[in-house]
Design a protein around this motif. Structure first.
Motif, PDB file in Angstrom:
ATOM      1  N   ARG A  79       0.831  -1.188   0.000  1.00  0.00           N
ATOM      2  CA  ARG A  79       0.000   0.000   0.000  1.00  0.00           C
ATOM      3  C   ARG A  79       0.879   1.257   0.000  1.00  0.00           C
ATOM      4  NH1 ARG A  79      -2.804   2.903   3.998  1.00  0.00           N
ATOM      5  NH2 ARG A  79      -2.126   1.487   5.633  1.00  0.00           N
ATOM      6  N   ARG A 277     -37.723   2.178 -11.269  1.00  0.00           N
ATOM      7  CA  ARG A 277     -38.736   3.033 -10.658  1.00  0.00           C
ATOM      8  C   ARG A 277     -39.617   2.241  -9.698  1.00  0.00           C
ATOM      9  NH1 ARG A 277     -38.288   5.547 -15.738  1.00  0.00           N
ATOM     10  NH2 ARG A 277     -39.679   4.100 -16.789  1.00  0.00           N
ATOM     11  N   LEU A 280     -38.084   1.591  -6.327  1.00  0.00           N
ATOM     12  CA  LEU A 280     -37.659   2.715  -5.485  1.00  0.00           C
ATOM     13  C   LEU A 280     -38.281   2.633  -4.103  1.00  0.00           C
ATOM     14  CD1 LEU A 280     -37.694   5.951  -7.660  1.00  0.00           C
ATOM     15  CD2 LEU A 280     -35.783   4.942  -6.424  1.00  0.00           C
ATOM     16  N   LEU A 281     -39.563   2.274  -4.057  1.00  0.00           N
ATOM     17  CA  LEU A 281     -40.264   2.235  -2.781  1.00  0.00           C
ATOM     18  C   LEU A 281     -40.125   0.880  -2.106  1.00  0.00           C
ATOM     19  CD1 LEU A 281     -43.525   4.103  -3.810  1.00  0.00           C
ATOM     20  CD2 LEU A 281     -41.400   5.041  -2.925  1.00  0.00           C
ATOM     21  N   GLU A 284     -37.618  -0.051   0.626  1.00  0.00           N
ATOM     22  CA  GLU A 284     -37.831   0.391   2.001  1.00  0.00           C
ATOM     23  C   GLU A 284     -38.667  -0.588   2.811  1.00  0.00           C
ATOM     24  OE1 GLU A 284     -36.617   3.286   3.722  1.00  0.00           O
ATOM     25  OE2 GLU A 284     -35.324   2.788   2.037  1.00  0.00           O
ATOM     26  N   PRO A 308     -45.737   0.157   2.549  1.00  0.00           N
ATOM     27  CA  PRO A 308     -46.878   0.649   3.325  1.00  0.00           C
ATOM     28  C   PRO A 308     -46.641   2.059   3.873  1.00  0.00           C
ATOM     29  CG  PRO A 308     -46.290  -1.594   3.974  1.00  0.00           C
ATOM     30  CD  PRO A 308     -45.241  -1.125   3.032  1.00  0.00           C
ATOM     31  N   GLU A 309     -45.401   2.374   4.257  1.00  0.00           N
ATOM     32  CA  GLU A 309     -45.140   3.681   4.869  1.00  0.00           C
ATOM     33  C   GLU A 309     -45.087   4.804   3.837  1.00  0.00           C
ATOM     34  OE1 GLU A 309     -42.607   1.225   5.195  1.00  0.00           O
ATOM     35  OE2 GLU A 309     -43.810   0.261   6.749  1.00  0.00           O
ATOM     36  N   ILE A 310     -44.423   4.554   2.718  1.00  0.00           N
ATOM     37  CA  ILE A 310     -44.152   5.644   1.775  1.00  0.00           C
ATOM     38  C   ILE A 310     -45.253   5.810   0.737  1.00  0.00           C
ATOM     39  CG2 ILE A 310     -42.434   6.609   0.206  1.00  0.00           C
ATOM     40  CD1 ILE A 310     -41.251   6.095   2.933  1.00  0.00           C
ATOM     41  N   GLY A 311     -45.671   4.716   0.116  1.00  0.00           N
ATOM     42  CA  GLY A 311     -46.679   4.832  -0.917  1.00  0.00           C
ATOM     43  C   GLY A 311     -46.536   3.721  -1.936  1.00  0.00           C
ATOM     44  N   ASN A 312     -47.059   3.916  -3.142  1.00  0.00           N
ATOM     45  CA  ASN A 312     -46.925   2.878  -4.157  1.00  0.00           C
ATOM     46  C   ASN A 312     -46.694   3.469  -5.533  1.00  0.00           C
ATOM     47  OD1 ASN A 312     -49.554   3.266  -5.544  1.00  0.00           O
ATOM     48  ND2 ASN A 312     -50.308   2.824  -3.483  1.00  0.00           N
ATOM     49  N   VAL A 313     -46.322   2.607  -6.476  1.00  0.00           N
ATOM     50  CA  VAL A 313     -46.009   3.044  -7.820  1.00  0.00           C
ATOM     51  C   VAL A 313     -46.560   2.007  -8.795  1.00  0.00           C
ATOM     52  CG1 VAL A 313     -43.704   2.090  -7.392  1.00  0.00           C
ATOM     53  CG2 VAL A 313     -44.096   3.391  -9.471  1.00  0.00           C
ATOM     54  N   GLU A 314     -47.033   2.488  -9.930  1.00  0.00           N
ATOM     55  CA  GLU A 314     -47.610   1.606 -10.944  1.00  0.00           C
ATOM     56  C   GLU A 314     -47.230   2.168 -12.309  1.00  0.00           C
ATOM     57  OE1 GLU A 314     -51.641  -0.001  -9.968  1.00  0.00           O
ATOM     58  OE2 GLU A 314     -52.064   0.729 -12.011  1.00  0.00           O
ATOM     59  N   GLU A 315     -46.882   1.286 -13.240  1.00  0.00           N
ATOM     60  CA  GLU A 315     -46.497   1.790 -14.558  1.00  0.00           C
ATOM     61  C   GLU A 315     -46.895   0.779 -15.630  1.00  0.00           C
ATOM     62  OE1 GLU A 315     -42.548   3.335 -14.748  1.00  0.00           O
ATOM     63  OE2 GLU A 315     -42.435   3.211 -16.931  1.00  0.00           O
ATOM     64  N   ALA A 316     -47.594   1.272 -16.655  1.00  0.00           N
ATOM     65  CA  ALA A 316     -47.915   0.432 -17.811  1.00  0.00           C
ATOM     66  C   ALA A 316     -46.683   0.349 -18.696  1.00  0.00           C
ATOM     67  CB  ALA A 316     -49.084   1.034 -18.580  1.00  0.00           C
TER      68      ALA A 316
ATOM     69  N   PHE B  80     -36.957  10.147  -0.969  1.00  0.00           N
ATOM     70  CA  PHE B  80     -37.716   9.408  -1.980  1.00  0.00           C
ATOM     71  C   PHE B  80     -38.140  10.307  -3.114  1.00  0.00           C
ATOM     72  CE2 PHE B  80     -38.283   6.537   1.507  1.00  0.00           C
ATOM     73  CZ  PHE B  80     -37.928   5.379   0.875  1.00  0.00           C
ATOM     74  N   GLU B  83     -35.293  10.858  -5.437  1.00  0.00           N
ATOM     75  CA  GLU B  83     -34.976   9.680  -6.253  1.00  0.00           C
ATOM     76  C   GLU B  83     -36.039   9.438  -7.303  1.00  0.00           C
ATOM     77  OE1 GLU B  83     -34.066   6.169  -4.008  1.00  0.00           O
ATOM     78  OE2 GLU B  83     -32.694   7.266  -2.697  1.00  0.00           O
ATOM     79  N   LYS B  87     -35.641   9.601 -11.536  1.00  0.00           N
ATOM     80  CA  LYS B  87     -35.828   8.397 -12.353  1.00  0.00           C
ATOM     81  C   LYS B  87     -37.082   8.436 -13.228  1.00  0.00           C
ATOM     82  CE  LYS B  87     -33.021   4.846 -10.550  1.00  0.00           C
ATOM     83  NZ  LYS B  87     -32.260   5.245  -9.366  1.00  0.00           N
ATOM     84  N   PRO B 110     -45.867   7.023 -18.523  1.00  0.00           N
ATOM     85  CA  PRO B 110     -46.736   5.957 -18.019  1.00  0.00           C
ATOM     86  C   PRO B 110     -46.562   5.689 -16.519  1.00  0.00           C
ATOM     87  CG  PRO B 110     -44.854   5.011 -19.171  1.00  0.00           C
ATOM     88  CD  PRO B 110     -44.738   6.494 -19.315  1.00  0.00           C
ATOM     89  N   ALA B 111     -45.590   6.329 -15.872  1.00  0.00           N
ATOM     90  CA  ALA B 111     -45.320   6.018 -14.462  1.00  0.00           C
ATOM     91  C   ALA B 111     -46.190   6.853 -13.533  1.00  0.00           C
ATOM     92  CB  ALA B 111     -43.845   6.262 -14.149  1.00  0.00           C
ATOM     93  N   GLU B 112     -46.715   6.211 -12.512  1.00  0.00           N
ATOM     94  CA  GLU B 112     -47.582   6.904 -11.558  1.00  0.00           C
ATOM     95  C   GLU B 112     -47.220   6.491 -10.143  1.00  0.00           C
ATOM     96  OE1 GLU B 112     -51.868   7.036 -12.462  1.00  0.00           O
ATOM     97  OE2 GLU B 112     -52.175   6.428 -10.381  1.00  0.00           O
ATOM     98  N   PHE B 113     -46.752   7.448  -9.351  1.00  0.00           N
ATOM     99  CA  PHE B 113     -46.420   7.194  -7.948  1.00  0.00           C
ATOM    100  C   PHE B 113     -47.492   7.796  -7.047  1.00  0.00           C
ATOM    101  CE2 PHE B 113     -42.325   6.746  -9.929  1.00  0.00           C
ATOM    102  CZ  PHE B 113     -41.595   5.887  -9.125  1.00  0.00           C
ATOM    103  N   MET B 114     -47.897   7.057  -6.000  1.00  0.00           N
ATOM    104  CA  MET B 114     -48.771   7.620  -4.966  1.00  0.00           C
ATOM    105  C   MET B 114     -47.960   7.648  -3.680  1.00  0.00           C
ATOM    106  SD  MET B 114     -51.755   8.331  -6.263  1.00  0.00           S
ATOM    107  CE  MET B 114     -52.781   8.491  -4.802  1.00  0.00           C
ATOM    108  N   ILE B 115     -47.757   8.843  -3.126  1.00  0.00           N
ATOM    109  CA  ILE B 115     -46.871   9.007  -1.974  1.00  0.00           C
ATOM    110  C   ILE B 115     -47.656   9.626  -0.820  1.00  0.00           C
ATOM    111  CG2 ILE B 115     -44.788  10.221  -1.157  1.00  0.00           C
ATOM    112  CD1 ILE B 115     -44.179   8.141  -3.233  1.00  0.00           C
ATOM    113  N   ASN B 116     -47.403   9.108   0.383  1.00  0.00           N
ATOM    114  CA  ASN B 116     -48.052   9.681   1.557  1.00  0.00           C
ATOM    115  C   ASN B 116     -47.380  10.997   1.934  1.00  0.00           C
ATOM    116  OD1 ASN B 116     -49.785   7.401   1.909  1.00  0.00           O
ATOM    117  ND2 ASN B 116     -48.033   6.291   2.760  1.00  0.00           N
TER     118      ASN B 116
END
Lengths: 381, 381
Positions: A79, A277, A280-281, A284, A308-316, B80, B83, B87, B110-116
């Protein structure tokens, strides 16, 4: 021992050998770099329990401009040696060791370092591979095979064999497989010149990772020698030794499903970004999982993730050629990301049997040569 | 609340505010980013116990192309949110919050996030600076003053005042001083427009470090407002608030020696590199110290360092104008490196009184305006 050398070239040789040296080892001498100066060159050697790397600077290398004053050997603390060489003020450096006490003087311009060296006779000997058969694989292809499979090795020492990549050479074909029992990656490739070779070995994944970093994108041949428990890769002036893992690798062929109920095609980078994407949630939450829903009648593919704490995401998703049965499948997004990254800029075909059975990803263009397999996860809903 | 905005511009505004937000805070709502949408713009706010940053995206910013559908406010988990925004797949994004439950929908392509989200009414109010006097200092000068002094602040909370930079404004002159009691950095500069201002404040070093990262190399004015226990820096569309440290800063003027027994000049970057080499080994020893030996008669300056385990290093230095008494002085090389880096590409003059008394470094060209002071170390030999 006494020699002088051009610093920039010396640094390049050092960098390769440095890969084998760990400052964390408990064997004091392995924290060292061995220098052996002969009449016609300087050999640098670094080693740890698993891999050893040896690099030879020949007097014929004009860029290095090695000037040999007095042959000899010494082991220096790697080193420090590395940091010192990098920070030296002049283009040339001179290294001189007194052959009794191994006190080593490094001079460059006005800077003079005196470093306590160790007798090189105490350095472990490199493994003797001692075989005459040499295989040759182009550097870029070897690099690709490693990078495509090593992603699926296990990091857990409880099943040591799974920390390696299983390599089978037979009938002029090379088959490389790795699995951590949750996912699997398999690459098969015909390589000319391997027609008469037969090997069945397990190479440690860590060694392959280090090797891949030293391989360039050229089609220059890497020479390979395989013995009972050692493998040697020769890359120009550098020799890379790795031990082999002992034992029988599990039979992975039967894990890859032959049929499928549902198939769909994606652009690999596009799907990768959507998975990034969706995850991302989920990272956690307690279970790192995303869900893919395929509706054949509606021709819809949706990726989703939630915490459950942050939220959710959905994408076609954009896709093509969705056929077969509807499906809802959940999986670890990290496995999917690794698999998709290994495909690069291509289309990929995903094939599913049932929601709880492993599914496969293959490049749409060249089915069969490269398969990634992922075991889905059972989820509460 | 509902608006849409161009993603690339939005990311730039976010990045500034993000500096004030720590994910390590124990106050849950301060992990959040506050969004306040008005008729004519969107305000982003981040805060921690010490600093608060507010950035306003105006409907006039064409790059941002902010489209306001329905005013309102919400606090979203900052890490979050950041991030997710980075993205998102499309160039535009839309954010919509339901004003009862603060559930927030982020859509892009097409992306959809639902955040608390959290009710913005629970977010702490920004400090009211409430003064009418505004000072103006060009961005590049403010950045330089901060970078030159903040290196010498203390990291130890035992003497909280020393974690700040002492700023005195009087007679049209700004004096900035920091010391951790082992070294000191002082910058003095005339700034036009400050003729009638009188201030004596201590600004937390951490806040100044963050501020300096937001300052560009332009000569555009930064507006500054100073109140009892707050300071506000206005940089275009961004407001940076910091609390001030309370108490009386020690009298540092008397620490800087007026006379010297020995002086010598170096090229600052050259000396820096030599110190870096000399300290390579000393870092490993119990005491991190290097030694400078000045021989006036022989006109020789030598830097040396050693570690009993590894070895030692010695280097004859290039210098000019060595005059006065011979000297052997030992010091912490890290202090010297920080000081020399703050000088940039210039000549520096070192002035010594005795081996155990503090010595100074100044840029040779502009003595008096910028002084670095280092306390030497007592060594065994």
């Amino acid at each position: 021992m006494k020699f002088s050398v051009q610093r920039a070239a010396f640094i390049r040789y050092l960098a390769d050998v440095q890969r084998a040296i760990s400052s964390k080892t408990t064997i004091e001498i392995l924290k060292g770099l061995k220098l052996d100066l002969f009449e016609d060159g300087l050999t640098l050697t670094g080693s740890n329990a698993d891999i050893s790397i040896e690099s030879i600077i020949s007097i014929a290398d004009e860029e290095a401009n090695l000037e040999i004053k007095e042959p000899g050997s010494v082991v220096l603390p790697a080193r420090f040696f590395n940091e010192i060489i990098k920070k030296l003020p002049a283009d040339t450096l001179t290294i001189e060791t007194d052959n009794q006490r191994f006190l080593t003087k490094i001079t460059s311009g006005p800077a003079e370092f005196m470093i306590n060296g160790i007798d090189a006779a105490n350095f472990p000997h490199l493994p003797e591979v001692g075989v005459n058969t040499t295989l040759a694989i182009p550097s870029d292809i070897l690099r690709q095979i490693i990078n495509q499979t090593v992603i699926a090795i296990s990091n857990q020492e409880s099943r040591p064999m799974l920390t390696g990549v299983h390599i089978l050479i037979d009938n002029g074909e090379l088959l490389a497989v790795a699995t951590d029992s949750h996912r699997l990656s398999q690459r098969r490739i015909k390589i000319s010149g391997l027609e008469s070779a037969h090997y069945n070995i397990i190479v440690p994944g860590k060694a392959l990772n280090e090797l891949a970093r030293m391989l360039d994108e050229s089609s220059k041949d890497v020479e390979i020698q395989i013995a009972e428990n050692q493998i040697l890769f020769i890359l120009g002036h550098t020799s890379f030794y790795s031990r082999l893992l002992e034992g029988n690798y599990p039979d992975t062929e039967r894990l890859i499903p032959k049929n499928s109920e549902t198939t769909i095609e994606f652009n690999a980078p596009e799907l990768l970004h959507a998975i990034e994407r969706a995850s991302l949630l989920s990272h956690e939450g307690r279970s790192n999982v995303v869900k893919l829903t395929l509706d054949v009648k509606e021709q819809r593919a949706v990726i989703s993730g939630n915490s459950p704490e942050i939220g959710n995401v959905e994408e076609a998703l954009n896709f093509s050629n969705l056929t077969g049965e509807d499906l809802e499948i959940s999986f670890n997004p990290d496995y999917m990301k690794d698999a998709l990254r290994s495909f690069g800029q291509t289309q990929t075909t995903l094939s599913f049997t049932m929601a709880l059975r492993p599914f496969t990803l293959v490049p749409t263009e060249s089915e069969g040569d490269f398969v990634q397999l992922i075991t889905p996860m059972r989820t509460a809903n």
